[in-house]
Design an enzyme around this catalytic site. Structure first.
Site, PDB file in Angstrom:
ATOM      1  N   CYS A   2       0.980  -1.176   0.171  1.00 42.44           N
ATOM      2  CA  CYS A   2      -0.066  -0.084  -0.066  1.00 42.44           C
ATOM      3  C   CYS A   2       0.747   1.308   0.013  1.00 42.44           C
ATOM      4  O   CYS A   2       2.080   1.189  -0.349  1.00 42.44           O
ATOM      5  CB  CYS A   2      -1.027  -0.079   1.245  1.00 42.44           C
ATOM      6  SG  CYS A   2      -2.268  -1.476   1.341  1.00 42.44           S
ATOM      7  N   LEU A  51      -3.811  -1.347  -1.441  1.00 44.08           N
ATOM      8  CA  LEU A  51      -4.234  -2.502  -2.197  1.00 44.08           C
ATOM      9  C   LEU A  51      -4.606  -3.744  -1.490  1.00 44.08           C
ATOM     10  O   LEU A  51      -3.841  -4.244  -0.933  1.00 44.08           O
ATOM     11  CB  LEU A  51      -2.718  -2.683  -2.921  1.00 44.08           C
ATOM     12  CG  LEU A  51      -2.676  -3.973  -4.013  1.00 44.08           C
ATOM     13  CD1 LEU A  51      -3.635  -3.792  -5.052  1.00 44.08           C
ATOM     14  CD2 LEU A  51      -1.353  -4.131  -4.556  1.00 44.08           C
ATOM     15  N   SER A  52      -5.752  -4.145  -1.631  1.00 45.16           N
ATOM     16  CA  SER A  52      -6.359  -5.174  -1.196  1.00 45.16           C
ATOM     17  C   SER A  52      -5.799  -6.402  -1.273  1.00 45.16           C
ATOM     18  O   SER A  52      -5.907  -7.061  -2.473  1.00 45.16           O
ATOM     19  CB  SER A  52      -8.032  -5.205  -1.291  1.00 45.16           C
ATOM     20  OG  SER A  52      -8.455  -3.904  -0.731  1.00 45.16           O
ATOM     21  N   ILE A  54      -5.159  -9.104   1.678  1.00 40.10           N
ATOM     22  CA  ILE A  54      -5.825  -9.824   2.762  1.00 40.10           C
ATOM     23  C   ILE A  54      -6.955  -9.520   3.504  1.00 40.10           C
ATOM     24  O   ILE A  54      -7.160  -7.934   3.627  1.00 40.10           O
ATOM     25  CB  ILE A  54      -4.638 -10.193   4.016  1.00 40.10           C
ATOM     26  CG1 ILE A  54      -3.483 -10.772   3.427  1.00 40.10           C
ATOM     27  CG2 ILE A  54      -5.432 -11.139   4.971  1.00 40.10           C
ATOM     28  CD1 ILE A  54      -3.500 -12.277   3.096  1.00 40.10           C
ATOM     29  N   ASP A  98      -4.253  -8.271   8.792  1.00 37.21           N
ATOM     30  CA  ASP A  98      -2.884  -8.328   9.309  1.00 37.21           C
ATOM     31  C   ASP A  98      -2.163  -7.019  10.083  1.00 37.21           C
ATOM     32  O   ASP A  98      -1.149  -7.084  10.540  1.00 37.21           O
ATOM     33  CB  ASP A  98      -1.664  -9.069   8.329  1.00 37.21           C
ATOM     34  CG  ASP A  98      -1.668  -8.124   7.191  1.00 37.21           C
ATOM     35  OD1 ASP A  98      -1.998  -7.123   7.023  1.00 37.21           O
ATOM     36  OD2 ASP A  98      -0.856  -8.801   6.282  1.00 37.21           O
ATOM     37  N   SER A 345       8.695 -13.237  -6.488  1.00 35.71           N
ATOM     38  CA  SER A 345       9.947 -13.028  -7.487  1.00 35.71           C
ATOM     39  C   SER A 345      11.041 -13.941  -6.977  1.00 35.71           C
ATOM     40  O   SER A 345      11.295 -14.346  -5.567  1.00 35.71           O
ATOM     41  CB  SER A 345      10.259 -11.697  -7.545  1.00 35.71           C
ATOM     42  OG  SER A 345      11.273 -11.212  -6.484  1.00 35.71           O
ATOM     43  N   GLY A 346      12.251 -13.972  -7.479  1.00 32.18           N
ATOM     44  CA  GLY A 346      13.140 -14.571  -7.164  1.00 32.18           C
ATOM     45  C   GLY A 346      14.346 -13.394  -6.440  1.00 32.18           C
ATOM     46  O   GLY A 346      15.743 -13.755  -6.336  1.00 32.18           O
TER      47      GLY A 346
END
Length: 611
Positions: A2, A51-52, A54, A98, A345-346
């Site tokens: 967010c 940005l939803s 959870i 959370d 991502s790595g």
């Protein structure tokens, strides 16, 4: 992820204007397209763009519980376990999100009873947090610099020391800012501001320790390393929205996808971008991995000359940022966002497990340095390096000038130069006499030298990795991923930067990290049951952007224009005649200055927007 923003008056609880908070969070609206929240109280105000991920329909922010208010950016991957533990201790939760828990984060807490503001950032710097003191005495903070700059009282002035840092490294590191007066809260630090007590320095709450060593067999350590990788991946697969992964076909992203497939009852969604140039295109390797794990795979070809994104990137990064792979990363995030809201991502494995070629070279150079007394080594290799011809066009074994010069230096100094873009010698030619005086002896490489000197470490590889984790990782890699993913409303997660995995990797003996000319040796061995050898042991490619060719082709006129730039002349920082010679030599093929020209172009574009 967010966006957060806020204001706090540390001297006296002046009223906070909600319009200013709305402007600060509005400048970061792309970070949270699913909604905004605002809260004010005497002397403080928070704003949040969500940005939803959870508890999609719940957990509004800022969150207020009596005298305590929280504004949070990030994800707590073990929030369910922590919630159960806290409930057992008597805590009461009103939502299923959370935000009421502590973990990987950038957040602000206001405690009205204590009259205090607490700002904190996660261990490795995945989430950004900027702050500044304003002329009216308030402290402003925001996820991105543009949030702070949106406050009408902030006075804009450039910092020449950050320009030195940027030209040396290709990014402005976390201990610097192109905008004088704006600070980045360092990774693994917190800032506690108590009303009436002034503003203290941030304090470190976490560090990675390379000074201890694991013992036992390679097989046992490989099993433990794999278990921690698996835990990092599975914990980051929790989401109430569509989730997938970036897949390049390299070791890191392929390993993440393999462990996701092992843990998922459904096909993993994977996203790959490719290039028209065969030497830069990794789609074939990505398809091999996608077939092996039956992923729901999508890919897209992007043009190598996709420099039309330059102004878009400048707008999202705020500060000048010269890692040209940001172009490809942005396109990858765009593709992923068409199908998912969260992508794994790595990122981070190279820093945590010694995966860069420079780590292998540094280990070899340090062995050679140990064979000669320092004075003899400086005289012998330094002299050879000065007279050896520079041959960038030649096969790698014949390009010895850089190695010879490095062997003549202290190991930390040589490594600091190895991670850089424009050398101290070229910066000295580019900077004006006035700029050199303003720098007052400030030199970008010194932060790397200091980090390696003071590292809690045993050997050369430890020290190089420690410095990379502290400087390169948050300044370049994580900034690139954060800004490009947030630009399109995508949450990117880095399972290979789980701090428990990073801490364990730091304890591995150096031979478990670098062996036989291979970096990430133990990680690759641990993944052999999952991935074919041509994925594990092929040369590292990454996103390659042909910027040198651009400045001899489509951007050739742009390079020449830089030497006539009114904005650059107005700063008084540069010898524009030297920049013009550099552009002409590059265009004629007499030298390769593509990366420095790219840096100068991105710097000019950023200065145009910021000032």
């Amino acid at each position: 992820m967010c966006g957060i923003a806020g204001l706090f008056h540390p001297a006296t609880p002046k009223p906070v204007d909600p319009a200013r908070l709305r402007a600060m969070i509005g400048a970061q609206a792309h970070r949270g397209p699913d909604g905004q929240g605002l809260w004010t109280a005497p002397g403080v105000g928070f704003a949040h763009a969500r940005l939803s991920i959870i508890d999609v329909d719940g957990s509004p922010q800022p969150m207020v519980d009596g005298e305590v208010a929280v504004c949070f950016n990030g994800e707590i991957y073990n929030y369910r376990e922590l919630r159960d533990e806290l409930r057992a201790g008597g805590a009461v939760f009103r939502t299923d999100g959370d935000t009421e828990l502590v973990g990987m984060f950038a957040f602000a807490v206001h405690d009205a009873r204590a009259g205090a503001l607490f700002l904190a950032r996660d261990r490795l710097g995945v989430k950004p947090l900027h702050w500044a003191e304003l002329p009216d005495g308030a402290v402003a903070f925001a996820s991105e610099m543009k949030g702070v700059l949106a406050h009408p009282l902030f006075r804009r002035r450039p910092d020449i020391r950050a320009v030195e840092d940027y030209l040396a490294l290709g990014y402005v590191p976390d201990d610097a800012s192109i905008m004088g007066g704006v600070h980045k809260l360092p990774a693994g630090h917190f800032l506690l501001i108590e009303r009436g007590r002034g503003i203290p320095s941030p304090r470190q709450w976490w560090d990675v320790d390379f000074s201890d060593r694991e013992t036992g067999s390679a097989a046992r350590m490989g099993e433990e390393l794999l278990a921690r990788m698996r835990a990092g991946v599975t914990s980051r697969m929790v989401a109430d929205v569509p989730l997938g992964a970036f897949l390049s076909g390299g070791v890191d992203s392929s390993g993440v996808v393999a462990l996701m497939a092992e843990a998922s009852p459904r096909a993993v969604r994977t996203c790959t971008i490719g290039f028209e140039e065969a030497g830069h295109d990794e789609r074939g390797y990505a398809r091999t991995v996608a077939r092996r794990f039956a992923t729901d795979h999508v890919e897209r070809v992007v043009r190598a000359d996709d420099f039309t994104l330059i102004d878009t990137l400048v707008a999202h990064f705020d500060e000048p940022f010269a890692d040209a792979s940001a172009l490809a990363t942005y396109r990858l995030c765009q593709l992923a966002r068409e199908h998912v809201t969260v992508a794994l991502s790595g990122d981070g494995a190279d820093e945590a497990m010694a995966g860069y070629r420079r780590h292998v070279f540094h280990a070899g150079e340090e062995r050679v340095r140990g064979l000669f007394p320092a004075d003899l080594r400086r005289g012998l290799f330094g002299t050879l390096g000065r007279f050896y011809p520079k041959a960038d066009w030649a096969p790698r074994p014949l390009r010895a000038k850089t190695t010879l010069l490095a062997l003549g230096m202290d190991g930390a100094e040589a490594y600091a130069r190895a991670v850089g873009v424009t050398s101290p010698e070229w910066r000295a030619r580019l900077f004006s006499a006035e700029a050199k005086a303003a720098l007052g002896g400030h030199r970008a490489e010194d932060r790397y030298v200091a980090a390696m000197r003071d590292a809690p470490a045993r050997d050369a590889i430890d020290r190089a990795q420690y410095a990379d984790l502290k400087i390169w990782l948050p300044g370049d890699i994580l900034t690139k991923t954060d800004r490009t993913s947030m630009a399109v409303g995508l949450e990117a997660r880095e399972p290979l930067l789980d701090h428990r995995l990073v801490e364990y990797a730091a304890r591995l003996p150096a031979a478990m990290r670098v062996r036989g000319g291979q970096g990430k040796w133990l990680m690759k061995k641990a993944l052999e049951p999952y991935l074919p050898r041509d994925i594990l042991y092929r040369p590292k490619m990454g996103f390659v952007t042909p910027i040198s060719a651009w400045f001899r082709g489509a951007l050739a006129d742009e390079a020449a224009r830089l030497a006539q730039s009114g904005l650059l002349r107005e700063t008084g920082w540069f010898q524009l005649a030297e920049l013009g010679r550099m552009a002409a030599d590059h265009r004629a093929g007499r030298a390769d200055h593509g990366r420095t020209l790219w840096q100068m172009m991105m710097l000019e574009r950023s200065l145009q927007r910021l000032f």
